[in-house]
Enzyme design. Structure first.
Site, short mmCIF file in Angstrom:
data_model
loop_
_atom_site.label_atom_id
_atom_site.label_comp_id
_atom_site.label_asym_id
_atom_site.label_seq_id
_atom_site.Cartn_x
_atom_site.Cartn_y
_atom_site.Cartn_z
CE LYS A 1 -5.96 -1.68 5.69
NZ LYS A 1 -5.10 -0.83 4.87
CG HIS B 1 -4.01 7.67 0.44
ND1 HIS B 1 -4.99 6.80 0.81
CD2 HIS B 1 -3.02 7.50 1.32
CE1 HIS B 1 -4.59 6.13 1.88
NE2 HIS B 1 -3.41 6.56 2.21
CD GLU C 1 -2.85 1.08 2.47
OE1 GLU C 1 -3.18 -0.02 2.92
OE2 GLU C 1 -3.26 2.16 2.94
CG ASP D 1 1.50 -17.25 10.98
OD1 ASP D 1 0.67 -16.57 10.34
OD2 ASP D 1 1.27 -18.41 11.36
C1 MEV Z 1 -5.76 2.94 5.38
O1 MEV Z 1 -4.92 1.89 4.97
C2 MEV Z 1 -5.80 3.04 6.89
C3 MEV Z 1 -6.75 4.12 7.46
O2 MEV Z 1 -8.06 3.89 6.97
C4 MEV Z 1 -6.69 3.97 8.96
C5 MEV Z 1 -7.69 4.82 9.72
O3 MEV Z 1 -8.76 5.16 9.16
O4 MEV Z 1 -7.37 5.12 10.89
C6 MEV Z 1 -6.34 5.50 7.02
#
Ligand code: MEV
Length: 431
Positions: free
Chosen positions: A270, A383, A82, A286
């Site tokens: 995430k 991004h 990413e 892992d």
């Molecule tokens: C994107 O890979 C991760 C985010 O969505 C995490 C978040 O929203 O805190 C930017």
């Protein structure tokens, strides 16, 4: 001592970056080149790792800068597909570094193994018999892993839990030293199983480790001076402190949102795993085990919650992360994977717990970067700039064309392949 700040690193060519890293760490440049040019793993080596191999599948291997954990600087290898994850972690690590860096600890490092018994006629009586035989069971468990015991590790204790009238589980806890420990724990579970079932007077069920490693957790804390949260300190405002304070407030509000809402907590986590998994992958560990444990731990109160939280206290933004992290610096894929071995060498960690502290720190850095962007300009701006670069590369821009085409795309308008091709054609016509 390593200095994890290398100014202008992102502007260097790949060869120059390798030279800078080799110089900073005192690692042989040729080895770095050979290992990474071959994609880290040859098809012949891959054939020894898994089955039915046709080839290997590469991912970008980069390093996060500015990371300081427990007063030691680290260049942290990250493997991730990413865009912006490595840049964001490096940027947030620089902010945390201004407050002294990450302070991390692994309070204990025990893996849990399980022996499951069912069709037990009297599970409470079985529990008493198993408890009384704990020393015998742990003794036979130790005999099944002599090499681990010789290294100072091994089974430490056990607990019996009655799950229903006729089902129980023996949970045992193992110090796996610098291994993740799945094989050792499974060996012990299988060795203990028949005697456990006999003592319980039931049928032997599963014998396997648990990936909910709640006795192998890592804690990380960062204290970020609020003015560090500004993108260009002192220039975006006459009052950088007050501006920084507003960003810190925004990050606390974002944290509280995740604390209240599982839908947001999942995305928040995430963002943490963006950093953690990239280090886990780079070091040959892992990542499925880490993911399973992290999300289960996040739900331990009965409601899915954020693994890290943030509070604005005085002039400081304070972040705290706690998560299970069972990683190894020996065993597993490591033996067969030259790039994973190289990653560990770049990191310079001397134990599995140290690796867990670094990976979790990068997780907290990734979380800080995401929340800071979300609480201010949103994440799309950064991004889109990086997306523009990958579209420029897809349009077959080469060398300095990549940055020029990306800059033109990012200036406004749709970031599409067609537009990138047109910008590239224009650029080449003018040359
Ligand atoms: C994107 O890979 C991760 C985010 O969505 C995490 C978040 O929203 O805190 C930017």
């Amino acid at each position: 001592m390593v200095d994890s700040r290398i100014t202008g690193f992102y502007k260097l060519s790949i060869d120059e970056r390798r030279e800078a890293v080799a110089r900073a760490l005192g690692i042989e440049l040729g080895r770095l080149q050979r290992t990474l040019d071959s994609g880290g793993l040859t098809p012949a080596a891959a054939d020894k790792v898994v089955e039915n191999v046709l080839g290997v599948y590469a991912l970008p291997f980069g390093v996060a800068l500015n990371v300081r954990v427990n007063a030691s600087d680290r260049l942290v290898p990250m493997v991730v597909e990413e865009p912006s994850v490595i840049a964001a972690a490096s940027n947030a690590a620089r902010m945390a570094r201004a407050g002294g860096g990450f302070v991390a600890a692994v309070p204990e490092a025990l893996m849990r193994g399980q022996v499951h018994v069912y069709d037990v006629s009297d599970s409470e009586a079985a529990k008493r018999r198993l408890g009384a035989a704990a020393a015998e069971l742990l003794g036979s468990a130790s005999s099944s892993v002599p090499d681990l015991v010789a290294l100072g590790g091994g089974p430490r204790s056990l607990e019996v839990r009655v799950l229903d009238r006729a089902t129980l589980v023996v949970d045992f806890f193992v110090d796996c030293r610098d291994a993740m420990g799945a094989n050792m724990v499974n060996t012990i579970a299988e060795a203990m199983g028949p005697r456990v079932a006999e003592l319980a007077g039931g049928a032997l069920g599963l014998r396997i480790l648990s990936n909910l490693c709640d006795r192998r957790t890592v804690r990380v804390r960062a204290e970020v001076p609020e003015q560090e949260l500004l993108s260009s300190r002192g220039t975006s405002s006459d009052e950088p402190k007050a501006e920084g304070g507003r960003v810190a407030d925004g990050i606390e509000v974002a944290s509280r949102f995740a604390e209240l809402d599982p839908y947001r907590a999942t995305t928040h986590n995430k963002g943490i795993m963006n950093g953690v998994d990239a280090v886990v992958l780079a070091t040959g560990n892992d990542f499925r085990a880490v993911e399973a444990g992290a999300h289960s731990y996040a739900s331990r109160s009965g409601r899915y919650a954020p693994l890290a939280t943030w509070r604005h206290r005085g002039p400081t933004l304070v972040g705290e992360l706690e998560m299970p992290l069972a990683l190894g610096t020996v065993g597993g894929t490591l033996r067969a994977h030259p790039a994973a071995r190289l990653a560990l060498e770049l990191l310079g960690v001397t134990s599995a717990s140290e690796l867990a502290m670094v990976a979790a720190s990068v997780g907290l850095a990734s979380n800080l970067a995401a929340l800071r962007a979300l609480a201010t300009e949103g994440i799309q701006k950064g991004h889109m700039a990086l997306h523009a670069r990958s579209v420029a590369i897809t349009a077959e821009a080469e060398g300095d064309e990549v940055e020029r085409v990306a800059a033109e795309l990012a200036r406004g308008g749709p970031v599409t392949l067609e537009r990138a091709q047109a910008v590239l054609e224009g650029l080449r016509a003018r040359r």
